[in-house]
Design a protein around this motif. Sequence first.
Motif, mmCIF file in Angstrom:
data_model
loop_
_atom_site.group_PDB
_atom_site.id
_atom_site.type_symbol
_atom_site.label_atom_id
_atom_site.label_comp_id
_atom_site.label_asym_id
_atom_site.label_seq_id
_atom_site.Cartn_x
_atom_site.Cartn_y
_atom_site.Cartn_z
ATOM 1 N N LEU A 50 6.229 2.585 -0.216
ATOM 2 C CA LEU A 50 5.120 1.684 0.032
ATOM 3 C C LEU A 50 5.408 0.799 1.239
ATOM 4 O O LEU A 50 6.558 0.694 1.676
ATOM 5 C CB LEU A 50 4.880 0.794 -1.196
ATOM 6 C CG LEU A 50 4.704 1.523 -2.512
ATOM 7 C CD1 LEU A 50 5.881 1.255 -3.415
ATOM 8 C CD2 LEU A 50 3.426 1.135 -3.177
ATOM 9 N N THR A 95 0.858 -1.187 0.000
ATOM 10 C CA THR A 95 0.000 0.000 0.000
ATOM 11 C C THR A 95 0.895 1.238 0.000
ATOM 12 O O THR A 95 1.970 1.245 0.591
ATOM 13 C CB THR A 95 -0.931 0.031 1.230
ATOM 14 O OG1 THR A 95 -0.147 -0.031 2.419
ATOM 15 C CG2 THR A 95 -1.911 -1.127 1.213
ATOM 16 N N LEU A 96 0.430 2.270 -0.659
ATOM 17 C CA LEU A 96 1.194 3.497 -0.821
ATOM 18 C C LEU A 96 1.242 4.281 0.485
ATOM 19 O O LEU A 96 0.212 4.541 1.102
ATOM 20 C CB LEU A 96 0.568 4.353 -1.927
ATOM 21 C CG LEU A 96 1.301 5.634 -2.292
ATOM 22 C CD1 LEU A 96 2.644 5.329 -2.931
ATOM 23 C CD2 LEU A 96 0.445 6.468 -3.247
ATOM 24 N N GLU A 105 8.028 6.350 -5.160
ATOM 25 C CA GLU A 105 6.938 5.944 -4.266
ATOM 26 C C GLU A 105 7.519 5.191 -3.081
ATOM 27 O O GLU A 105 8.421 4.377 -3.235
ATOM 28 C CB GLU A 105 5.970 4.994 -4.978
ATOM 29 C CG GLU A 105 5.245 5.556 -6.155
ATOM 30 C CD GLU A 105 4.348 4.527 -6.815
ATOM 31 O OE1 GLU A 105 3.288 4.931 -7.304
ATOM 32 O OE2 GLU A 105 4.704 3.327 -6.847
#
Length: 187
Positions: free
Chosen positions: A179, A38-39, A177
């Motif tokens: 995560l 999940t980010l 990103e």
Amino acid sequence: MFDDLFKNFTSLIGSKVQEATKELEKRFAVPEAKEPFTLIHQFTIADPTITKGGIAVVGESWQIEAYDDNSFRLNTTDPLRKVILFEIAEPTDAECVLACRFQAKALNTEKAIALNLGLCKQQGIKIMRFWSTNISQTENWRSFEVRAHFKKDTTPTKVQIVVAFESSGILAIKNIELLKAPVKVQA
């Protein structure tokens, strides 16, 4: 007799070294993640970097140079230049696998450029633990991922994304990103 003792002694030392190496590998290994990730945060060019000098925004990417006016090496094991791109507070999870995904290309460099995902604690002295991936010279954008194992303890931790240069060059990086995913329970 002496030869037999020597053989037994070297065999014992060799097996103990192998055991210690396996234990170290196990301690520093990143456990398997229970995907999907999940980010936590997607970094954009609107996000300010921690290190300021030698970083330019070009289109939708950052271009980071190996040198700036503030660079100096304390000893020969330090990287030529260390750039802290971003730093965020530790995850709320008790334990998780962190992943930093990004696209990058290394330009005009003699040696690979390392991107480190690190955990930084302040316990009187700064204690840092990093997991790395290397980016070799390339003109084309390539996708990369580096993972780290986070386990909460009593000392607050900062998660850092750091670039380490060992030679001159430029790192172009985008689509960064951060995560997280739970640690997969071993059966």
